[in-house]
Design a protein around this motif. Structure first.
Motif, short mmCIF file in Angstrom:
data_model
loop_
_atom_site.label_atom_id
_atom_site.label_comp_id
_atom_site.label_asym_id
_atom_site.label_seq_id
_atom_site.Cartn_x
_atom_site.Cartn_y
_atom_site.Cartn_z
N SER A 62 0.79 -1.51 -0.08
CA SER A 62 0.25 -0.07 0.35
C SER A 62 0.76 1.36 0.09
CB SER A 62 -0.92 0.03 1.17
OG SER A 62 -1.92 -1.29 1.50
N TYR A 63 0.26 2.49 -0.92
CA TYR A 63 1.13 3.63 -0.34
C TYR A 63 0.59 4.83 -0.28
CZ TYR A 63 4.01 0.62 -3.40
OH TYR A 63 5.39 -0.27 -4.00
N ARG A 64 1.28 5.39 0.14
CA ARG A 64 0.83 7.45 0.57
C ARG A 64 1.45 8.00 -0.22
NH1 ARG A 64 -2.97 9.06 4.70
NH2 ARG A 64 -2.35 11.38 4.43
N ILE A 65 1.00 8.96 -0.61
CA ILE A 65 2.12 10.05 -0.83
C ILE A 65 1.47 11.15 -0.55
CG2 ILE A 65 2.50 10.67 -3.07
CD1 ILE A 65 0.40 8.77 -4.72
N GLU A 66 2.32 11.72 0.18
CA GLU A 66 3.02 13.53 0.74
C GLU A 66 3.31 13.87 -0.48
OE1 GLU A 66 3.12 12.72 4.53
OE2 GLU A 66 2.01 11.94 5.30
N SER A 67 3.70 15.30 0.27
CA SER A 67 4.24 16.64 -0.81
C SER A 67 5.91 16.26 -1.02
CB SER A 67 4.37 17.66 0.15
OG SER A 67 4.73 17.72 1.38
N TYR A 68 6.04 15.61 -0.08
CA TYR A 68 7.74 15.24 -0.16
C TYR A 68 8.26 13.79 -0.70
CZ TYR A 68 13.07 15.49 -0.72
OH TYR A 68 14.11 15.36 -1.10
N TRP A 69 7.57 13.27 0.59
CA TRP A 69 7.90 11.60 1.02
C TRP A 69 6.38 10.80 0.13
CZ3 TRP A 69 12.42 10.45 2.09
CH2 TRP A 69 13.46 11.19 2.77
N THR A 70 7.11 9.48 -0.15
CA THR A 70 6.11 8.49 -0.38
C THR A 70 6.07 7.35 0.42
OG1 THR A 70 5.83 9.20 -2.74
CG2 THR A 70 5.37 7.14 -2.54
N TYR A 71 5.12 6.49 0.97
CA TYR A 71 5.46 5.60 2.24
C TYR A 71 5.25 4.40 1.45
CZ TYR A 71 6.92 9.01 5.70
OH TYR A 71 6.98 10.67 5.67
N GLU A 72 5.46 3.06 1.70
CA GLU A 72 5.29 2.12 0.77
C GLU A 72 5.49 1.05 1.77
OE1 GLU A 72 8.00 -0.20 -2.48
OE2 GLU A 72 9.25 0.08 -0.76
N VAL A 73 3.84 0.50 2.27
CA VAL A 73 3.75 -0.69 3.10
C VAL A 73 4.19 -2.01 2.37
CG1 VAL A 73 2.72 -1.67 5.20
CG2 VAL A 73 3.20 0.92 5.27
N GLU A 85 13.68 11.64 -7.43
CA GLU A 85 13.88 12.90 -8.44
C GLU A 85 14.92 12.20 -9.30
OE1 GLU A 85 16.12 15.96 -6.19
OE2 GLU A 85 14.26 16.24 -5.11
N LYS A 86 14.32 12.95 -10.35
CA LYS A 86 14.74 12.74 -11.68
C LYS A 86 15.72 13.63 -12.43
CE LYS A 86 11.53 10.06 -14.20
NZ LYS A 86 10.43 9.82 -15.49
N ILE A 400 -5.57 14.17 -5.12
CA ILE A 400 -5.12 15.55 -3.97
C ILE A 400 -4.85 14.27 -2.84
CG2 ILE A 400 -6.58 16.79 -2.80
CD1 ILE A 400 -8.69 17.25 -5.16
N TYR A 401 -4.47 15.67 -1.74
CA TYR A 401 -3.46 15.41 -0.30
C TYR A 401 -3.42 16.43 0.55
CZ TYR A 401 1.07 15.88 -2.19
OH TYR A 401 2.05 16.15 -3.29
N MET A 402 -3.71 16.80 1.59
CA MET A 402 -3.25 17.93 2.10
C MET A 402 -2.80 17.50 3.25
SD MET A 402 -6.58 20.34 4.48
CE MET A 402 -7.20 21.48 2.69
N LEU A 403 -1.71 18.79 4.02
CA LEU A 403 -0.75 18.57 5.04
C LEU A 403 -0.85 19.56 5.93
CD1 LEU A 403 2.19 17.97 3.22
CD2 LEU A 403 1.10 16.29 4.61
N GLU A 404 -1.28 19.82 6.81
CA GLU A 404 -1.33 21.46 8.11
C GLU A 404 0.12 21.27 9.08
OE1 GLU A 404 -4.47 20.56 10.87
OE2 GLU A 404 -4.34 23.51 11.41
#
Length: 436
Positions: A62-73, A85-86, A400-404
């Motif tokens: 499973s994946y969660r995409i955030e503004s900088y990091w991607t998390y892979e479980v 980064e390319k 779409i994702y949101m950070l605070e």
């Protein structure tokens, strides 16, 4: 009228209530049955570890995409945090950390591991099942510990470790709800899965609310006078919360998308793109024009809150409930003048260097201020919208994702192939236009 199913009411189980205005009511009390406890006691089905076994055996991730990091479980294997980064020449530079690994390759297929898993399940069944506050609800979870992660320089190179908390959600597809660093280099990952819902002790259960039925006695009004006044005041208090008005209701265009979790094949692996919405039916040119005019809005988000982004108009955060309808919070509204002022102090455009030495726009950032007033800061909410190009099998997908990062100051990430087509039209303020 009393319900005919569920909690029972008996005519002789009542109390007489009298208001300060001497209004009298006969109130029937519910007879609380302990049906759930009986069901849990009699349960003889698979243990929680056995219910999750298919997830570990499939080697699914499973994946969660955030503004900088991607998390892979990768369930039963590892948790990885990475950023890609390319660089020039299409070389991919990967920064990554393993937040935890299973000591055994597959805990449920190794010799003797089933006995180990069943022993752990037995231990859990004899002790109190741990719970976590998920969006205001104390929710039972099944923990899986992962250790032996990437060494942590802040803790004398001790390996990083994580607790994966599996919680029941009947409509979920093993999404990552949250990733949190609870102490330095120790993490908690919450996974929503339908597999646990077959176990009565892990089922999602709202706190039981049993109605008390009150009937007015002769000479008293149907509803107490003070209660009517209170209900009117509550309705008035809801007004600043900006409950959705008629003109803000979703347009018929919204029927043209459906929110699904589409597995995208990458090599031989199946990636789960979390919270991706597929919008279609319109041609690229129509879609771009309607998006830039603000008449076509993007929707997304996973969990309690969903997000609506209308370019050049507003960002809303909303929750839909069958009983109370739709509650909407204005996170930010568009003012071209405010954005231009903001862009003089902040980067409205960021660039990517092509192999031939030319630059292309990688991301644009827009400022939306003047949202609903925040209780914590007594200031209007505000949001920076980051629009990024993201290639996909579906030309009309949007994530779409949101950070605070600060109280009531948000970052909204919006990624879509639609944005790829218009990024290069960005002017010095990051404002986009229809490609010529």
């Amino acid at each position: 009228s009393q319900p005919t199913t569920g909690v029972l009411y008996k005519e002789d189980n009542y109390i007489i209530m009298t208001t300060v205005d001497k209004e009298k009511y006969k109130c029937l009390l519910p007879l609380i049955a302990s049906g759930n406890e009986e069901e849990e006691k009699d349960y003889k089905g698979p243990t929680p570890g056995e219910l999750l076994e298919p997830l570990f055996k499939q080697s699914s991730c499973s994946y969660r995409i955030e503004s900088y990091w991607t998390y892979e479980v990768c369930h039963g294997k590892h948790i990885r945090q990475y950023h890609e980064e390319k660089e020039t020449g299409q070389k991919i530079n990967i920064q990554e950390y393993y937040l935890g690994n299973m000591i055994m390759k597959n805990p449920l297929s190794e010799p003797g591991s089933r006995e180990l898993s069943c022993g752990y399940d037995l231990f859990l069944s004899l002790t109190q099942i741990p719970t976590k506050n998920i969006e205001g609800q104390m929710t039972p979870y099944y923990p899986v510990e992962l250790g032996n992660g990437t060494p942590c320089s802040l803790r004398q190179n001790l390996p990083r470790s994580s607790t994966v908390m599996y919680i029941c959600h009947p409509e979920a597809k093993h999404e990552i709800l949250s990733v949190a660093e609870v102490t330095t280099c120790e993490y908690e990952v919450v996974i929503l899965t339908p597999l646990l819902c077959n176990h009565p002790k892990y089922r999602f259960r709202a706190s039981p609310v049993n109605d008390i039925f009150c009937q007015s006695l002769p000479g008293s009004p149907l509803k107490p006078h003070n209660l009517e006044q209170l209900e009117k005041q509550q309705e008035m208090l809801k007004m600043p919360f900006r409950r959705v008005k008629e003109e803000e209701m979703p347009s018929t265009k919204e029927e043209k998308f459906s929110s699904i979790h589409k597995p995208v094949a990458v090599g031989s692996h199946q990636l789960l793109t979390v919270g991706t919405t597929h919008i279609s039916k319109l041609t690229d040119e129509q879609l771009i024009k309607e998006f830039l005019s603000g008449s076509y809005c993007f929707h997304g988000g996973v969990g309690w809150w969903k997000y609506e982004f209308c370019y050049g108009k507003y960002v809303h955060q909303y929750h839909e409930d069958k009983e109370s309808g739709k509650t909407s919070v204005v996170v930010g509204t568009w003012s071209k003048e405010e954005h231009i002022e903001w862009s003089r102090k902040n980067a409205a455009r960021t660039f990517y260097l092509r192999e031939d030495g030319t630059q292309t726009v990688r991301m644009v950032s827009h400022f939306y201020g003047n949202g609903d007033v925040c209780d914590l800061t007594d200031k209007p909410r505000q949001v920076t919208v980051k629009l990024k190009c993201k290639e996909s099998d579906s030309p009309h997908a949007v994530t779409i994702y949101m950070l605070e990062p600060h109280s009531c100051q948000y970052i909204l990430g919006v990624e879509s192939p639609v944005i790829c087509k218009i990024l290069d039209t960005a002017d010095e303020y990051g404002l986009l236009s229809v490609p010529s």
